[in-house]
Design an enzyme around this catalytic site. Structure first.
Site, PDB file in Angstrom:
ATOM      1  N   GLY A  46       2.516 -11.649   4.774  1.00 19.71           N
ATOM      2  CA  GLY A  46       3.986 -11.403   4.925  1.00 19.71           C
ATOM      3  C   GLY A  46       4.127  -9.932   5.449  1.00 19.71           C
ATOM      4  N   GLN A  51       9.503  -3.027   8.273  1.00 16.95           N
ATOM      5  CA  GLN A  51       7.990  -2.238   8.282  1.00 16.95           C
ATOM      6  C   GLN A  51       7.494  -2.094   9.672  1.00 16.95           C
ATOM      7  OE1 GLN A  51       6.463  -5.575   5.610  1.00 16.95           O
ATOM      8  NE2 GLN A  51       4.968  -4.036   4.784  1.00 16.95           N
ATOM      9  N   CYS A  94       0.042  -4.199  -0.001  1.00 15.16           N
ATOM     10  CA  CYS A  94       1.276  -4.047   1.015  1.00 15.16           C
ATOM     11  C   CYS A  94       0.859  -3.260   2.147  1.00 15.16           C
ATOM     12  CB  CYS A  94       2.442  -3.377   0.405  1.00 15.16           C
ATOM     13  SG  CYS A  94       3.730  -2.964   1.470  1.00 15.16           S
ATOM     14  N   LEU A  95       1.089  -3.940   3.378  1.00 17.06           N
ATOM     15  CA  LEU A  95       0.637  -3.450   4.705  1.00 17.06           C
ATOM     16  C   LEU A  95       1.222  -1.822   4.917  1.00 17.06           C
ATOM     17  CD1 LEU A  95       0.751  -6.605   7.156  1.00 17.06           C
ATOM     18  CD2 LEU A  95      -1.033  -5.326   6.003  1.00 17.06           C
ATOM     19  N   HIS A 136       8.605 -10.186  -2.829  1.00 16.90           N
ATOM     20  CA  HIS A 136       8.016  -8.942  -2.428  1.00 16.90           C
ATOM     21  C   HIS A 136       8.610  -8.474  -0.902  1.00 16.90           C
ATOM     22  CE1 HIS A 136       4.287  -6.284  -1.294  1.00 16.90           C
ATOM     23  NE2 HIS A 136       5.080  -6.263  -0.042  1.00 16.90           N
ATOM     24  N   GLU A 137       8.786  -9.552   0.175  1.00 17.31           N
ATOM     25  CA  GLU A 137       9.478  -9.458   1.301  1.00 17.31           C
ATOM     26  C   GLU A 137      10.772  -8.889   1.312  1.00 17.31           C
ATOM     27  OE1 GLU A 137       7.245  -8.632   3.537  1.00 17.31           O
ATOM     28  OE2 GLU A 137       5.536  -9.277   2.653  1.00 17.31           O
ATOM     29  N   HIS A 140      11.430  -5.697   0.495  1.00 21.52           N
ATOM     30  CA  HIS A 140      11.413  -4.718   1.507  1.00 21.52           C
ATOM     31  C   HIS A 140      12.632  -4.511   2.356  1.00 21.52           C
ATOM     32  CE1 HIS A 140       7.180  -3.452   2.275  1.00 21.52           C
ATOM     33  NE2 HIS A 140       6.590  -4.566   2.104  1.00 21.52           N
TER      34      HIS A 140
HETATM   35 NI    NI Z   1       4.624  -5.240   1.792  1.00 18.71          NI
END
Ligand code: NI
Length: 172
Positions: A46, A51, A94-95, A136-137, A140
């Site tokens: 995701g 991000q 998480c990226l 989660h997204e 963000h």
């Molecule tokens: Ni993330």
């Protein structure tokens, strides 16, 4: 193919509340393509637009496994309408937070509303990994990160560690 740089903590952009998308024009379509390219390149499941530095309420998701067909999902202006009392726990990464995995407890089932890439309003119910990933997204988009689930002390220690990592350079 356009792979963008993924912003990592403690960059303050990640704390911005993303804005609602009013119209899906050429810019948004390019952004969505770039998000997918960047997510697949990083082997994430995701990615939210913020991000890559664009605080618009757009997220891309694909929870398919490597040996399965791709199942790309793009959510524009996603909203959670209902969440179950029952919860589930996944170890989440998480990226934007390198090498960090945390057990996070979230509602197991959610009903969401969103706009798809063709501008159509959709409603779906999600369970399991997809439900967790979408939550989660969406967080963000609201400037929230998985480290916010930690106590302040643990969070401060982790951010300090990550700061050190991102600034350490080798001189040879
Ligand atoms: Ni993330």
């Amino acid at each position: 193919m356009s792979i963008k740089k993924i912003i990592t903590v403690p960059n303050e952009i990640l704390r911005k509340k993303s804005v609602t998308v009013e119209k899906i024009g050429k810019n948004e379509k390019v952004l969505i393509k770039n998000l997918f390219d960047t997510m697949y390149n990083s082997k994430g499941i995701g990615l939210a637009a913020v991000q890559i530095g664009i605080p618009k309420r757009i997220v891309v998701i694909d929870i398919s496994k490597e040996n399965e067909n791709k199942s790309p999902l793009c959510l524009i202006n996603p909203i959670i309408r209902q969440s179950s009392k029952e919860t589930s726990v996944y170890e989440e990464g998480c990226l934007s937070i390198p090498d960090t995995f945390l057990d996070i407890e979230r509602p197991k089932i959610i009903n969401i509303e969103y706009i798809n890439i063709d501008g159509k309003k959709k409603e779906i119910q999600c369970d399991g990994l997809l439900s967790t990933c979408i939550q989660h997204e969406i967080q963000h988009c609201d400037g929230k990160l998985i480290i916010d689930f930690l106590s302040k002390l643990k969070k401060d220690i982790l951010i300090k560690k990550l700061k050190k990592k991102s600034t350490s350079k080798i001189t040879v």
